[in-house]
Write an enzyme that holds these catalytic residues in place. Structure first.
Site, PDB file in Angstrom:
ATOM      1  CG  ASN A 199      -3.079   1.929  -0.362  1.00  0.00           C
ATOM      2  OD1 ASN A 199      -2.458   2.006   0.676  1.00  0.00           O
ATOM      3  ND2 ASN A 199      -2.491   2.046  -1.545  1.00  0.00           N
ATOM      4  N   GLY A 211       0.824  -1.202   0.000  1.00  0.00           N
ATOM      5  CA  GLY A 211       0.000   0.000   0.000  1.00  0.00           C
ATOM      6  C   GLY A 211       0.853   1.245   0.000  1.00  0.00           C
ATOM      7  CB  SER A 212       1.433   4.031  -1.144  1.00  0.00           C
ATOM      8  OG  SER A 212       2.183   3.013  -1.731  1.00  0.00           O
ATOM      9  CG  ASN A 213      -0.118   6.609   3.950  1.00  0.00           C
ATOM     10  OD1 ASN A 213      -1.124   5.937   3.828  1.00  0.00           O
ATOM     11  ND2 ASN A 213       0.712   6.507   4.988  1.00  0.00           N
TER      12      ASN A 213
END
Length: 782
Positions: free
Chosen positions: A491, A219-221
């Site tokens: 995400n 995932g990621s921000n």
């Protein structure tokens, strides 16, 4: 320093043919700065690829060579057919025995398909790959078998790499979020005997225990700010991808320069000879894993008496049996070839997964993967690297549709913010989905599993003449948003990219709207809103790089903020003991711990593993006091319905099960989190902040191991990039550091910075590179 200043001129002399010597085929200058970051300077794609391949091999040769065994389908031969994992186990995909990985790779990387993938590469991409291969192999020659790091020193699987290997690896990356999650199901599929009874059509929860959204998903921000929200009126980008800390999906940091054509710095996955996340002089960009569907299943109606024939538009088609071979080592040191039969439909391979996707005498399930034929990844990232403006970046992404499973968020010096959710997505309209979705699997949509009717040609993916690949959506028909305030993603779908301009009306397989948002999405938007309102305790109401730094390292657990007051009230009621299995578990001490917990996943926090284990159970039990309301997606769900007797029973039982689970794992939840989640650096234990369950912006997934939690996936490359009149002002950090060789000085040198919450100014201009206190330079050619 005078000698160093002449290096570019010397490089130019090396690259220009003269009457005295033939020009080298490959030539590159490699400058290294603090933390071992290489800055590659060359006159063409071949040269920058060459320098990058050489530098990467110096730092990570063993991990890469191990992966070459994987993508070639020879893990069983070298590591044992029944062994599970290898470095890829840390990426939390393909955690299956090696013989299954090898059989899958024989299908995915069929020589003819790999050859076609290479043939589709534009010449510039081929030059990058050729250079990378030459540079990597140069390092192998120089090191020799005995000079390699201990992990691969003298190993029989060490060999030079080829352009074919890079194409195999690119294909493996492309299907990371789709076919790679079904490896064992593809290999296990076999027709039932004709006398076998049909299994129940009921779909069990077991089906979703591991799916294409992955048990521990990458995932990621990311937040890209425009001029309306940035103090200096220029763009500002915050990026924090959550990727594995081990294995082939571990980022590498570098800088590529072709004078007058390309100047770009950031990170990429091994073997991809481009910057995938990073910045140039005029813009910065990052990626977050998107929610789009990249594959579908088709339910096949089988012919009575012959489970290898399936109905299609009123006639019967024959499944094809593809026999692949896996090489194994015999006890006497010889090699034995083991045959595996894989079954293929016109849609793709047949799978068999317990819980509702079994191959019975009535039905089988075939997988169609849109990324199976995506050969445009290197081309797309190289186009971004060459772009001079953010408008050109948008055109590259939209025209190529080569990003496999990631959004793009970017900001530029003009103060514009861009979001694209343009990835390889099946052409399935909402109308087609309503018509073709198999009713038994409507609930599976929430888990990314779409099952369509395989008996009807009307349910085939639509072909868009504007798309670069049959059956996928053209980029111009997927979500794109430009803003002067901000765009964000953590995400979730494209819907709430900016609440002031919701992206709606797309097929749910591309981007769903009206759906519950994750805690990291809600947290990020709340931080932006508080800053815009000036109520976050900081001066003013606009963003600066300094104001964003706390965002990169915040260990606040979002769900704790929603529930902790109610959970504390529940605990004050002194809930009685519960029974878990044969044990009676008292809840008093656990409740006292949760009441005192600071609501964070910081190293000093006491209580996070207990809350995490409890919430992993409770979030499935409908315990919120206020349910999700699509009209209030950033405020709901909220609260813990602890005064409802039925819910109280669920809360109690989940707390008892959490205590039992942690005891089984020998994890003492009474200790500070940093004494539980850590990495070993020599004889030292280095605590690692962050967590995943309960939604933590500083996300960190860990695997239980002998009474501790070992970080496996989470905050990796963090960058905050703004701009001044001289170019990018970039602060960054590669949390786990550059090298996987424990003997390297760059194996763990950035980890203390991550623990301390510090970013490092990234040297981008030549004068800053040469003034770095650890500066070194070498020119290589052949």
């Amino acid at each position: 320093m005078k000698i160093i200043a002449k290096i570019p001129a010397l490089l130019g002399a090396l690259l220009v043919p003269t009457a005295l010597y033939a020009a080298p085929q490959y030539s590159s200058q490699i400058q290294r700065t603090s933390f071992g970051v290489p800055h590659i300077l060359a006159e063409n794609e071949r040269g920058v690829g060459y320098g990058l391949g050489y530098a990467y091999a110096q730092d990570n040769a063993c991990v890469f060579l191990d992966e070459m065994v994987t993508v070639e389908g020879r893990r069983s031969l070298h590591f044992g057919a029944d062994t599970v994992g290898g470095p890829d186990a840390a990426s939390l995909s393909m955690r299956v025995p090696n013989r299954q990985i090898d059989a899958f790779m024989a299908l995915l990387n069929d020589p003819a398909e790999v050859e076609q993938t290479w043939a589709r590469q534009p010449e510039s991409a081929r030059e990058l790959v050729r250079g990378y291969v030459a540079g990597f192999n140069r390092y192998l020659r120089e090191a020799g078998s005995s000079g390699l790091p201990a992990a691969c020193r003298g190993k029989p699987w060490v060999r030079p790499i080829s352009t074919t290997d890079i194409m195999r690896l690119m294909r493996r990356y492309a299907v990371q979020g789709s076919s790679a999650q079904f490896v064992d199901n593809i290999v296990a599929a076999k027709p039932p005997t004709t006398g076998e009874k049909s299994a129940s059509a009921a779909v069990s929860p077991e089906l979703f225990s591991r799916g294409p959204d992955m048990q521990f998903g990458i995932g990621s921000n990311a937040i890209a700010f425009g001029k309306d929200t940035v103090q200096d009126g220029k763009g500002l980008l915050f990026a924090n991808p959550h990727y594995p800390w081990e294995g082939i999906l571990r980022f590498y940091q570098f800088h590529l320069t072709i004078p007058g054509r390309m100047d770009v710095m950031g990170v990429s996955l091994p073997g991809i000879p481009t910057v995938s996340i990073g910045f140039s002089r005029d813009f910065a960009w990052t990626h977050t894993v998107n929610t789009s569907v990249h594959m579908t299943l088709y339910r096949l109606e089988l012919k009575p008496g012959d489970p290898t024939r399936y109905r299609f538009d009123g006639s019967w088609r024959k499944l094809k049996r593809k026999r692949v071979h896996v090489s194994l080592r015999t006890e006497d040191g010889g090699i034995r070839r083991e045959a595996h039969d894989l079954w293929l439909s016109d849609f793709g391979p047949v799978i068999s997964r317990p819980g509702g996707l079994e191959w019975t005498v009535r039905h089988a399930y075939a997988l169609r993967d849109a990324n199976w034929d995506n050969s445009r990844m290197i081309e797309t990232w190289h186009g971004i690297n060459l772009a001079r403006t953010l408008d050109q970046v948008e055109r590259v992404v939209v025209d190529n549709v080569g990003l496999p499973w990631v959004n793009l968020l970017a900001a530029d010096r003009e103060g514009r913010a861009l979001y694209t959710d343009v990835t390889v997505t099946p052409g399935i309209s909402k109308q087609k989905l309503d018509q073709c979705l198999v009713k038994d699997f409507e609930a599976s949509m929430e888990h990314g599993i779409v099952v369509l009717d395989g008996a009807n040609s009307d349910c085939l993916w639509d072909n868009d003449p504007a798309a670069p690949q049959p059956g996928i959506v053209a980029g111009r028909n997927l979500p794109v948003l430009w803003r002067s305030d901000f765009v964000q993603n953590a995400n979730d779908s494209a819907w709430m990219t900016n609440p002031a301009a919701p992206l709606e009306g797309y097929s749910p397989t591309a981007s769903a709207d009206g759906v519950e948002q994750g805690g990291r999405t809600r947290m990020g938007i709340e931080i932006v809103r508080k800053r815009q309102s000036g109520i976050d305790g900081l001066p003013g109401n606009t963003f600066t790089a300094d104001a964003m730094r706390h965002l990169a390292f915040t260990n606040d657990v979002f769900v704790a903020g929603l529930l902790q007051a109610d959970l504390s009230a529940f605990c004050k009621s002194r809930p009685s003991a519960v029974t878990v299995g044969a044990d009676t578990i008292d809840l008093a001490e656990a409740c006292d711990t949760l009441r005192r917990w600071d609501g964070r996943a910081s190293p000093e926090s006491i209580g996070y593993p207990l809350f995490s284990s409890w919430w992993k159970c409770a979030e499935k039990k409908d315990v919120y006091r206020v349910a999700f309301d699509p009209r209030r997606p950033l405020e709901t769900p909220a609260g813990l319905n602890w005064q409802d007797e039925a819910v109280v029973g669920k809360i109690r039982q989940c707390l008892g099960e959490a205590i039992a689970e942690l005891a089984k794992l020998e994890i003492d939840w009474r200790k500070p989190w940093g004494e539980i989640q850590y990495v070993d650096v020599g004889t030292r234990r280095v605590p690692v902040p962050g967590g995943a369950i309960g939604d933590v912006y500083n996300s960190m997934y860990s695997l239980p191991e002998k009474g501790r939690m070992r970080p496996a996936l989470g905050s990796s490359y963090i960058q905050i990039v703004g701009f001044d009149d001289n170019g990018p002002v970039a602060d960054g950090l590669l949390a786990y550091s550059q090298s996987t060789n424990p003997e390297s000085p760059h194996a763990h040198d950035q980890l203390p910075l991550f623990l301390a919450g510090r970013l490092v100014r990234q040297p981008f201009r030549q004068e800053d590179i040469r003034n770095d206190p650890t500066y070194s330079v070498v020119t290589i050619s052949e």
